[in-house]
Design an enzyme around this catalytic site. Structure first.
Site, PDB file in Angstrom:
ATOM      1  CB  THR A   1       1.297 -23.175  -5.939  1.00  0.00           C
ATOM      2  OG1 THR A   1       0.861 -22.055  -5.707  1.00  0.00           O
ATOM      3  CG2 THR A   1       0.975 -24.116  -4.641  1.00  0.00           C
TER       4      THR A   1
ATOM      5  NE  ARG B   1      18.765  -5.189   1.403  1.00  0.00           N
ATOM      6  CZ  ARG B   1      19.394  -4.398   0.523  1.00  0.00           C
ATOM      7  NH1 ARG B   1      19.985  -4.829  -0.463  1.00  0.00           N
ATOM      8  NH2 ARG B   1      19.839  -3.260   1.314  1.00  0.00           N
TER       9      ARG B   1
ATOM     10  CB  ILE C   1      12.229  -6.041  -0.213  1.00  0.00           C
ATOM     11  CG1 ILE C   1      10.731  -6.161  -0.048  1.00  0.00           C
ATOM     12  CG2 ILE C   1      12.787  -4.754  -0.849  1.00  0.00           C
ATOM     13  CD1 ILE C   1      10.099  -4.911   0.788  1.00  0.00           C
TER      14      ILE C   1
ATOM     15  CG  HIS D   1       1.676  -8.009  -5.384  1.00  0.00           C
ATOM     16  ND1 HIS D   1       2.473  -8.256  -4.230  1.00  0.00           N
ATOM     17  CD2 HIS D   1       0.584  -7.460  -4.987  1.00  0.00           C
ATOM     18  CE1 HIS D   1       1.605  -7.687  -2.926  1.00  0.00           C
ATOM     19  NE2 HIS D   1       0.577  -7.229  -3.877  1.00  0.00           N
TER      20      HIS D   1
ATOM     21  CD  GLU E   1      14.105   2.528  -8.770  1.00  0.00           C
ATOM     22  OE1 GLU E   1      14.360   1.505  -9.306  1.00  0.00           O
ATOM     23  OE2 GLU E   1      13.544   3.510  -9.008  1.00  0.00           O
TER      24      GLU E   1
ATOM     25  CG  ASP F   1       4.809  -5.461  -4.648  1.00  0.00           C
ATOM     26  OD1 ASP F   1       5.353  -6.399  -5.243  1.00  0.00           O
ATOM     27  OD2 ASP F   1       4.239  -5.337  -3.566  1.00  0.00           O
TER      28      ASP F   1
ATOM     29  CD  GLU G   1      -8.001 -23.409  -7.514  1.00  0.00           C
ATOM     30  OE1 GLU G   1      -7.577 -24.304  -6.639  1.00  0.00           O
ATOM     31  OE2 GLU G   1      -8.993 -22.838  -7.655  1.00  0.00           O
TER      32      GLU G   1
ATOM     33  CB  ALA H   1      -5.260 -14.445 -11.274  1.00  0.00           C
TER      34      ALA H   1
HETATM   35  C1  GAR Z   1       1.700 -16.276  -4.053  1.00  0.00           C
HETATM   36  O1  GAR Z   1       0.191 -15.998  -3.860  1.00  0.00           O
HETATM   37  C2  GAR Z   1       2.618 -15.022  -4.526  1.00  0.00           C
HETATM   38  O2  GAR Z   1       1.646 -14.172  -5.122  1.00  0.00           O
HETATM   39  C3  GAR Z   1       2.668 -14.265  -3.045  1.00  0.00           C
HETATM   40  O3  GAR Z   1       2.984 -15.318  -2.481  1.00  0.00           O
HETATM   41  C4  GAR Z   1       2.373 -16.544  -2.503  1.00  0.00           C
HETATM   42  C5  GAR Z   1       3.402 -17.734  -2.767  1.00  0.00           C
HETATM   43  O4  GAR Z   1       2.949 -18.806  -3.023  1.00  0.00           O
HETATM   44  N1  GAR Z   1       3.787 -13.283  -3.371  1.00  0.00           N
HETATM   45  C6  GAR Z   1       3.993 -12.307  -2.771  1.00  0.00           C
HETATM   46  O5  GAR Z   1       2.980 -12.032  -1.827  1.00  0.00           O
HETATM   47  C7  GAR Z   1       5.281 -11.218  -3.068  1.00  0.00           C
HETATM   48  N2  GAR Z   1       4.938  -9.939  -2.719  1.00  0.00           N
HETATM   49  P1  GAR Z   1       3.763 -19.977  -3.841  1.00  0.00           P
HETATM   50  O6  GAR Z   1       4.859 -20.200  -3.004  1.00  0.00           O
HETATM   51  O7  GAR Z   1       2.912 -21.329  -3.489  1.00  0.00           O
HETATM   52  O8  GAR Z   1       4.036 -19.685  -5.272  1.00  0.00           O
END
Ligand code: GAR
Length: 203
Positions: free
Chosen positions: A15, A67, A94, A111, A149, A152, A179, A181
């Site tokens: 999304t 990785r 990661i 995030h 590194e 987040d 939606e 943010a």
């Molecule tokens: C989103 O909420 C994004 O912020 C989160 O995963 C979801 C992915 O949704 N990402 C993390 O948690 C990364 N640490 P999406 O595939 O529909 O964009």
């Protein structure tokens, strides 16, 4: 005067990728263009979204490559396509030091919390919202930051707060944060970084 070439890395529903695609279509990312989508999950619906928008897709499966191998293959793809900015949009792996160093200040991530709350290793996707509700916070939100590194831990580019409501489940909170943010600040941050990259290039 060339637009910054963006590669979007995804793992799931996509999304946030959709928000980027729509923003570009609406002229809200005038300094960048989405060139490709790279997924570490062959089943990610994000791939269908990219195909529907006519964007090139690549899969380097997490199941097939560790990785290091993933990063080697990803680097080849990114270099072959002249990618200048990597946007992690729901990318769940990661990344290693070497990869991050190579793309210093050229990787951004969205995030789903207000960093430094509910972030770092183990906090991803719905788990972030479970933790926020478990703690009992009344406000959460989303953050777009540079990737360094520390998981987040990179410099924050944009944040937006979203209220937690009585009776929220992790799913309802996740949806509101997306939606109100994520889908707003991710394209905004991508444009801001593209503009800065172009400025640095002297354009
Ligand atoms: C989103 O909420 C994004 O912020 C989160 O995963 C979801 C992915 O949704 N990402 C993390 O948690 C990364 N640490 P999406 O595939 O529909 O964009």
């Amino acid at each position: 005067m060339s637009k910054v070439r963006i590669g979007v890395m995804v793992s799931g529903g996509g999304t946030n990728l959709q928000a980027l695609i729509d923003a570009e279509k609406e002229g809200k990312i005038p300094d960048g263009t989405i060139v490709l989508t790279l997924s570490d999950n062959e089943k990610a619906y994000a791939l269908t979204r990219a195909e529907n928008a006519g964007i090139k897709t690549y899969v380097v499966s997490k199941k097939q490559y560790d990785r290091k191998e993933f990063e080697k293959k990803a680097t080849e793809i990114l270099e072959d396509n002249g990618i200048e900015l990597i946007v992690l949009a729901g990318f769940m792996r990661i990344l290693g030091k070497e990869f991050i160093k190579k793309y210093e200040n050229r990787i951004i991530n969205v995030h789903p919390s207000l960093i430094p709350s509910f972030c770092g290793e183990g906090y991803y996707g719905i788990k972030v919202h479970e933790a926020a509700l478990g703690y009992g916070v009344k406000v959460s939100g989303a953050t777009v930051h540079y990737v360094n590194e520390i998981p987040d831990g990179g410099k924050i580019i944009k944040q937006k707060a979203v209220e937690v409501r009585e009776g929220d489940t992790p799913e309802t909170l996740q949806k509101r944060i997306m939606e109100q943010a994520e889908w707003i600040i991710l394209p905004e941050a991508a444009e801001q970084v593209c503009r800065e990259i172009r400025k640095k290039k002297g354009e």
